[in-house]
Write an enzyme that holds these catalytic residues in place. Structure first.
Site, short mmCIF file in Angstrom:
data_model
loop_
_atom_site.label_atom_id
_atom_site.label_comp_id
_atom_site.label_asym_id
_atom_site.label_seq_id
_atom_site.Cartn_x
_atom_site.Cartn_y
_atom_site.Cartn_z
N ASN A 162 0.84 -1.20 0.00
CA ASN A 162 0.00 0.00 0.00
C ASN A 162 0.88 1.25 0.00
O ASN A 162 1.59 1.51 0.98
CB ASN A 162 -0.89 0.01 1.25
CG ASN A 162 -1.66 1.31 1.39
OD1 ASN A 162 -2.63 1.54 0.69
ND2 ASN A 162 -1.22 2.18 2.30
N GLU A 163 0.88 1.97 -1.11
CA GLU A 163 1.53 3.28 -1.21
C GLU A 163 3.02 3.25 -0.83
O GLU A 163 3.51 4.15 -0.17
CB GLU A 163 0.80 4.31 -0.35
CG GLU A 163 -0.62 4.59 -0.80
CD GLU A 163 -1.27 5.73 -0.04
OE1 GLU A 163 -0.58 6.38 0.78
OE2 GLU A 163 -2.46 5.98 -0.25
#
Length: 784
Positions: free
Chosen positions: A231-232
């Site tokens: 995630n990111e």
């Protein structure tokens, strides 16, 4: 124990527990019956005598929780679960974004039961709640994991949604500085846990983790289709660790679709790097995240038009327009028309964040807001609900012909700034591109009276304009009245020199306000790159960048910004660095979908402007035997751009449904200003028609005008036919299949005006009498 007000003076419910004093942990349950109502209070535990009482996992729950249609009574707060259910979600992403991948990587047991800043690990969130180790998370509060992976899977099943878990691959995201996972043995343990998760979701009861699921009360598999990895992430550790996870999943579960990600931005070097990496890894979907100003969403509804149709596909896992006003909702709805139009590429999309407690807000905007005893949907929530309830099964080709796109001409004044950097500027000049007229100039020989410092420490020194503070972000000084300037199509030139500090220069232009501008960020991100950034009502967002670029202290630079219409060109020391054209907005945004089950066609139109749009709607290509009902269902949201749903006014702007009459394949509709309108055109079976081939031709015979009418029977049964013109009519009984009825009608004149003939056929088909009429026009004829 009792439930009481915060002052401890009023009790709303009381109960007693007899502790056995065995000095061993034991679970006690007690039911409390409320005698009053309050929206703020506390649970008080009072001992009956002096002594020591050890407590752990204290929980106060209402009995009236949400009841799922599959799994029954849940641990979920009823009103919040109902609002999520009302969205009719097709998937459930969990446990979140930055909750997923910020923390250390040991298990609680590996840390000798001391580490409370662990990355979310699914195996620690199943089993008895009192045995789930509490953990701090990125958003600054502790999680009891009372809602863990089992509860998420159950919730997805009750929603009729596909579960979509996201797990860490050991790389930091969300700006975390906790040491990343690089130990091969630890990486392998995480890989194994990820494969075990799929077995927990899908394995039969004879597998190790399928058996665990069955022991927890759910022997049936959950039907997991997707898994998100990461995630990111902004570090290269992601690329180093990801292949081990991908390979293990592909080997054990080749049918599981793997979702990677593209970082925290919608553009830039990291975005491009991760997309290229994901193509190389042959992932199924890429998770994009972005939070931008409303203007960005209005200008980027065509973002996915040019994406590669061959994949990877897009999972738009987080997006929002930085606000909960109706203006934000309008921009998101406009953007969503582009998402639907490109649904062959954008397979999944989810607004984020979903929930916010008004007493503990870490992020805004949010879809659903709540306090201790009530909840309300934002206007953004109702937009999501409107699109979800009317998704359709296929996109119908559609076009809109209307006013030209809004003028994207860039105008406004200029300013100078720095970011944690001291610098000096000189020889600032603004020149009109067309006339060559100088709109503004300053060499600072006579001071800086033409400037208005906003922040930082500014002074004219030795013929230059100096900003000397190195601890101020956006140390800005503007040309006097800059935000009121109407300058357009101009060139800004200046000399700049960095004297000290962390970064470089910020050169602002097209500035219409403190949060409405472009700036060229030279030496940003700790002097590692340059970027063109734009602010449109909020903070500056990157629109284009050049990587691996720094500004040297003491070195003079000549900066030139050319603005022409909607185009920007940026030059440093005479060399073009970047060019960019600002996209235009539209007068209306639209997409059309069709529902396979009902045959309904849904016309979805967003009007973000302040002007109502009177529009002609034309429908074609419905197909044989299909028509449109004369009544349609209109669902519409209309409001002022500043309107917001609040606790005091929770339904200020919500969808309103009504019936529209007079609908057909051609009809007009006025889309209100600041509106989101869904027109559901209901399908109807068109009345069957007899197959008659009709020909009408005026002709001259002996100087007189005649109208000849012929009807050929294309049915398999006899048809009774009547031919009628202004000059008479004739009936033919039981015209055989393939034969025709013919009559030439005399006008008894040397000419015949233009007119029409009517042919009516009647036959019995499938036991029912059917009549069909055809009106066929003919041209005027002069036989004189």
């Amino acid at each position: 124990m009792r439930v009481e007000d915060n002052a401890g003076t009023t009790a709303y419910a009381t109960g007693q527990v007899a502790v056995d004093g065995s000095n061993t942990w034991k679970k006690y349950d007690v039911t409390l019956t409320a005698t009053g109502t309050t929206n703020a209070g506390r649970l008080a535990l009072l001992s009956g005598a002096a002594g020591t009482l050890a407590l752990d996992q204290v929980s106060l729950f209402p009995q009236d929780t949400w009841v799922g249609p599959v799994n029954g009574t849940s641990v979920l707060r009823k009103d919040l679960a109902e609002k999520i259910d009302a969205l009719d979600p097709q998937f459930l992403r969990f446990p979140g974004g930055c909750v997923t991948n910020v923390g250390t990587f040991r298990t609680y047991e590996e840390s000798n039961f001391t580490d409370r800043r662990r990355t979310y690990q699914w195996k620690e969130t199943i089993g008895p709640v009192e045995e789930r180790a509490t953990n701090w998370n990125f958003w600054g509060y502790n999680q009891s994991y009372g809602i863990g992976y089992l509860e998420y899977f159950l919730f997805a099943e009750d929603l009729g949604a596909t579960p979509l878990p996201v797990v860490s691959v050991g790389a930091n995201g969300c700006g975390s500085t906790i040491p990343e996972m690089t130990d091969p043995a630890q990486i392998q343990r995480w890989v194994d846990d990820t494969v075990d998760l799929i077995e927990f979701a899908n394995g039969d009861v004879t597998t190790e983790w399928g058996a665990v699921r069955a022991e927890l009360g759910h022997p049936e598999p959950f039907g997991l289709k997707y898994i998100g990895l990461g995630n990111e992430e902004n570090t290269k550790t992601f690329e180093a660790n990801f292949p081990a996870f991908r390979d293990a999943i592909a080997a054990a579960y080749p049918d599981i679709q793997i979702i990677s990600n593209s970082g925290p931005d919608d553009t830039g070097q990291r975005f491009d790097e991760l997309w290229e990496f994901n193509r190389e890894q042959d992932v199924d979907l890429v998770d994009e995240h972005y939070y931008n100003d409303p203007q960005w969403f209005l200008e980027n509804d065509e973002r996915y038009d040019s994406y590669d149709r061959e994949g990877p596909h897009v999972f738009l896992g987080e997006y929002a327009s930085r606000g909960n006003t109706f203006a934000n909702a309008l921009s998101e709805a406009a953007f969503m028309t582009g998402l639907e139009r490109n649904s062959d590429v954008v397979r999944l999309a989810s607004y984020a964040p979903l929930l916010a407690n008004e007493s503990y807000v870490q992020w805004s905007p949010d879809a659903i807001w709540f306090d201790n005893d009530e909840s309300w949907g934002s206007v953004n929530y109702y937009v999501q609900q409107l699109f979800s309830a009317n998704a359709g099964d296929e996109v119908v080709p559609s076009t809109h012909s209307g006013p030209a796109p809004a003028d994207a001409t860039l105008d406004g004044g200029v300013f100078l700034s720095t970011w944690n950097t001291a610098a000096q500027y000189d020889n600032v000049r603004v020149t009109d591109n067309a006339s060559g007229d100088v709109l503004f100039s300053d060499d600072f020989e006579s001071g800086a009276s033409q400037w208005e410092p906003q922040t930082g420490t500014w002074a004219a020194q030795d013929g230059a304009y100096v900003q000397s503070a190195t601890n101020v972000t956006d140390a800005r000084s503007i040309v006097a009245g800059a935000y009121a300037k109407d300058w357009s199509s101009y060139t800004l030139e200046l000399d700049a020199r960095k004297t000290s500090g962390a970064e470089g220069f910020l050169v602002g232009f097209a500035a219409g306000g403190a949060n409405d501008y472009y700036w060229w960020n030279l030496g940003g991100w700790n002097n590692s790159r340059q970027a063109l950034q734009r602010a449109s009502g909020g903070s500056a967002n990157e629109v284009k960048a050049v990587e691996n670029h720094s500004i040297e202290a003491g070195q003079p630079y000549h900066v030139k910004v050319v603005v022409e219409g909607s185009t920007i060109e940026l030059y440093l020391d005479g060399e073009l660095q970047m060019s960019y054209e600002q996209p235009s907005t539209k007068s209306l945004y639209q997409v059309v979908t069709r529902d396979d089950d009902t045959g309904d066609v849904v016309v979805k139109v967003v009007n973000p402007t302040a002007t109502a749009a009177r529009t002609q709607v034309h429908v074609e290509g419905l197909g044989a035997g299909t028509g449109l009902a004369s009544e349609a269902t209109v669902t519409e949201m209309v409001g002022a751009p500043s309107d917001t749903n609040t606790k005091a006014d929770p339904e200020r702007v919500v969808p309103v449904e009504r019936t529209l009459t007079g609908v057909g394949e051609e009809f007009s509709y006025e889309f209100p200003a600041h509106s989101i309108t869904f027109v559901r055109l209901h399908a109807s079976d068109a009345a069957p028609e007899l197959d008659l081939a009709v020909e009408v031709a005026p002709r001259c015979l002996a100087g007189k005008a005649y109208v000849a009418v012929r009807a050929t029977n294309g049915e398999d049964v006899p048809v009774s036919v009547t031919l009628a013109t202004p000059f008479g009519q004739k009936a033919f009984a039981d015209v055989a299949p393939g034969r025709n009825a013919y009559q030439s009608f005399a006008t008894r004149a040397t000419s015949a005006p233009a007119g029409a003939a009517t042919v009516t056929g009647t036959a019995v088909l499938d036991g029912e009498e059917l009549t069909t009429s055809y009106d066929v026009a003919y041209d005027a004829l002069d036989c004189g």
